[in-house]
Design an enzyme around this catalytic site. Structure first.
Site, mmCIF file in Angstrom:
data_model
loop_
_atom_site.group_PDB
_atom_site.id
_atom_site.type_symbol
_atom_site.label_atom_id
_atom_site.label_comp_id
_atom_site.label_asym_id
_atom_site.label_seq_id
_atom_site.Cartn_x
_atom_site.Cartn_y
_atom_site.Cartn_z
ATOM 1 N N HIS A 1 0.840 -1.281 0.119
ATOM 2 C CA HIS A 1 -0.130 -0.026 -0.031
ATOM 3 C C HIS A 1 0.903 1.250 -0.059
ATOM 4 O O HIS A 1 0.681 2.011 0.917
ATOM 5 C CB HIS A 1 -1.009 -0.066 1.208
ATOM 6 C CG HIS A 1 -1.786 -1.180 1.537
ATOM 7 N ND1 HIS A 1 -2.397 -1.783 0.510
ATOM 8 C CD2 HIS A 1 -1.866 -1.997 2.563
ATOM 9 C CE1 HIS A 1 -3.017 -2.760 1.131
ATOM 10 N NE2 HIS A 1 -2.654 -2.953 2.308
ATOM 11 N N ASP B 1 -4.826 -9.380 -0.219
ATOM 12 C CA ASP B 1 -5.107 -8.518 1.074
ATOM 13 C C ASP B 1 -6.026 -8.936 1.717
ATOM 14 O O ASP B 1 -6.004 -10.100 2.426
ATOM 15 C CB ASP B 1 -5.096 -7.060 0.943
ATOM 16 C CG ASP B 1 -4.929 -6.100 2.016
ATOM 17 O OD1 ASP B 1 -4.784 -7.036 3.247
ATOM 18 O OD2 ASP B 1 -4.853 -4.931 1.821
HETATM 19 C C1 NGQ Z 1 -4.463 -5.408 8.628
HETATM 20 N N1 NGQ Z 1 -5.164 -4.209 6.576
HETATM 21 O O1 NGQ Z 1 -3.136 -5.514 9.140
HETATM 22 O O2 NGQ Z 1 -4.898 -6.291 8.280
HETATM 23 C C2 NGQ Z 1 -4.608 -3.885 7.791
HETATM 24 C C3 NGQ Z 1 -5.566 -3.160 8.579
HETATM 25 C C4 NGQ Z 1 -4.308 -1.838 10.195
HETATM 26 C C5 NGQ Z 1 -4.955 -3.386 5.584
HETATM 27 N N2 NGQ Z 1 -4.054 -2.199 5.867
HETATM 28 C C6 NGQ Z 1 -5.140 -2.938 9.975
HETATM 29 N N3 NGQ Z 1 -5.559 -3.271 4.476
HETATM 30 O O3 NGQ Z 1 -3.340 -1.395 9.019
HETATM 31 O O4 NGQ Z 1 -3.881 -1.470 11.218
HETATM 32 ZN ZN ZN Z 2 -2.239 -5.890 4.851
#
Ligand code: NGQ
Ligand code: ZN
Length: 450
Positions: free
Chosen positions: A266, A317
């Site tokens: 990202h 993801d």
């Molecule tokens: C995750 N997911 O770690 O699953 C993350 C969300 C975060 C994405 N960034 C949680 N798409 O970034 O704190």
């Molecule tokens: Zn992620």
């Protein structure tokens, strides 16, 4: 040793006609052109696609966060829903969900998955009796499904850039640095032809700089892939600026030895200088277009990154979609919608968007996975995808339009057969163990249904 022949095989330089190759001990080996082949695979053969970013457990919540709870719904409110769901998943559920996900990945043409794994402990934060239980569940799931795995045990220590403690629902993600390195060492001892182990730093907001340094200095990652979530949301860019006096990518490039071992997941919010900086470092930009769209993240500067010869790969993801075709399609469509132009992702070697994106994602995905993948050439692991040449979309297609047709012609899955490390996992569109794995998945979901 088995030898194969196909009318066309996709190679790093383009389509190669009348290709012959053999598979020995799970890897490709060359054979003499004239040798008779044991099997003709079909008209169109591609290397399998690496999926460079997965949180497997999130597959089971696809569709559970699409109801407005608040007009200001955002990534951060989605995260609360995701945390509540994560709290219901133990090792058996994780294995059942991951195996089902990996079956779906294989049927879609992914042959390797990078698991960015942070659901380490029991919901109250105490380690399981075996501290690696959740990691082992992922390894078992990958083995059952037959997909290659790059397991990235994730370091997660703070709840924000200010160093605040983990929140209650984040406790099961956390490790002291020593405990984390012990887990990493143990998992590294389990590496095999289809299991690679690297590291993930969850994000700059979850990993203090001293801990990052300790991991990089541990001697355990010198030759391993290193992944990090970097700049997905404007809020984290602002927090990073406030507390570290630099934007996330700017800070990382200035404070870590970012090179081809690294994958920046990202890399959404970038200045022109940061875009060029990532490209020059050799790090892979890990793009997850369907999840980034679903979460309202923003758009990666694809055209500028390709102009700087940047390396990219794709991941599914949160698994709101499990399809390399859909990831690549939306990678291009985001740019078209924004620029009001067409055919953005092209390169010097190809004016075809499908060829450019498929080829780039193979190359970058293999780099991110830290495995010999992405090409049908001697020494590479024998991962391949045979397309369904009887499908109406592919009828009467010549090589020049084949990958564009694959990526842009709709939703019928054109993947027919899939091989990983020399073993057929999918035949005629169906995974070899799909029924059993789906039944166990259904039972697991009923246990944790909300
Ligand atoms: C995750 N997911 O770690 O699953 C993350 C969300 C975060 C994405 N960034 C949680 N798409 O970034 O704190
Ligand atoms: Zn992620």
């Amino acid at each position: 040793m088995t030898s194969y022949r196909s009318d066309y095989a996709w190679q790093p330089h383009g389509w190669e006609a009348d290709t012959a190759f053999s598979v020995e001990h799970g890897r490709f080996a060359a054979i003499a052109e004239a040798a008779p082949a044991d099997a003709r695979l079909g008209r169109w053969v591609l290397p399998g696609m690496p999926n460079l970013h997965s949180h497997a457990f999130q597959r089971a919540m696809a569709g559970l966060a699409e109801r407005q709870t608040n007009p200001e719904d955002s990534f951060w409110t989605w995260r609360e829903t995701m945390y509540a769901f994560a709290g219901r998943v133990g090792p058996d559920e994780l294995q059942a969900i991951a195996a089902q996900l990996y079956v779906e990945m294989l049927e879609a043409g992914y042959t390797q998955v990078c698991e960015f794994h942070y659901l380490h402990h029991q919901p109250d934060g105490r380690p399981y009796a075996d501290a690696a239980a959740m990691s082992l569940a992922l390894i078992d799931a990958a083995r059952e499904a037959g997909i290659g795995l790059t397991l990235l045990p994730t370091l997660y220590q703070t709840g924000g850039f200010d160093g605040r403690e983990l929140g209650e629902r984040q406790r099961r993600f956390g490790h002291a640095t020593d405990a984390y390195l012990a887990l990493l060492q143990r998992l590294r001892s389990l590496e095999s032809a289809t299991v690679r182990v690297g590291v993930a730093l969850h994000s700059l907001r979850a990993v203090p700089s001293a801990s990052m340094q300790a991991v990089l200095d541990s001697g355990l990652v010198d030759d391993a892939p290193i992944h990090i979530h970097i700049a997905e949301q404007i809020g984290e860019v602002q927090d990073c600026l406030a507390l570290r006096n630099a934007r996330p990518v700017e800070w990382l490039l200035g404070n870590a030895p970012v090179d081809a071992r690294w994958t920046l997941v990202h890399a959404t919010h970038l200045t022109a200088e940061e875009t060029r900086g990532i490209a020059a470092s050799g790090a892979v930009a890990g793009l997850c277009p369907t999840t980034e769209a679903n979460l309202g993240d923003g758009l990666f500067p694809l055209k500028e990154f390709l102009a700087a010869d940047g390396v990219l790969g794709i991941g599914s993801d949160s698994h709101i979609s499990v399809s390399p075709v859909e990831e690549l399609r939306w990678l291009e469509y985001g740019q078209r919608l924004q620029s009001r132009h067409r055919n953005i992702a092209v390169s010097e070697s190809s004016g075809s968007v499908g060829e450019t994106l498929w080829g780039d994602a193979l190359f970058g995905g293999a780099r991110a996975a830290g495995a010999p993948l992405g090409a049908i050439e001697s020494g590479a692991r024998a991962d391949l995808v045979v397309l369904d040449d009887a499908a109406p979309q592919l009828v009467a297609r010549e090589p020049a339009h084949l990958l564009d047709t694959f990526v842009f012609s709709g939703n019928r899955n054109l993947v027919r057969d899939v091989m990983v490390a020399g073993q057929w996992c999918v035949r005629d569109g169906r995974h070899r163990d799909a029924e059993r794995i789906a039944a166990r998945y259904a039972a697991a979901l009923k246990r944790i249904a909300v």
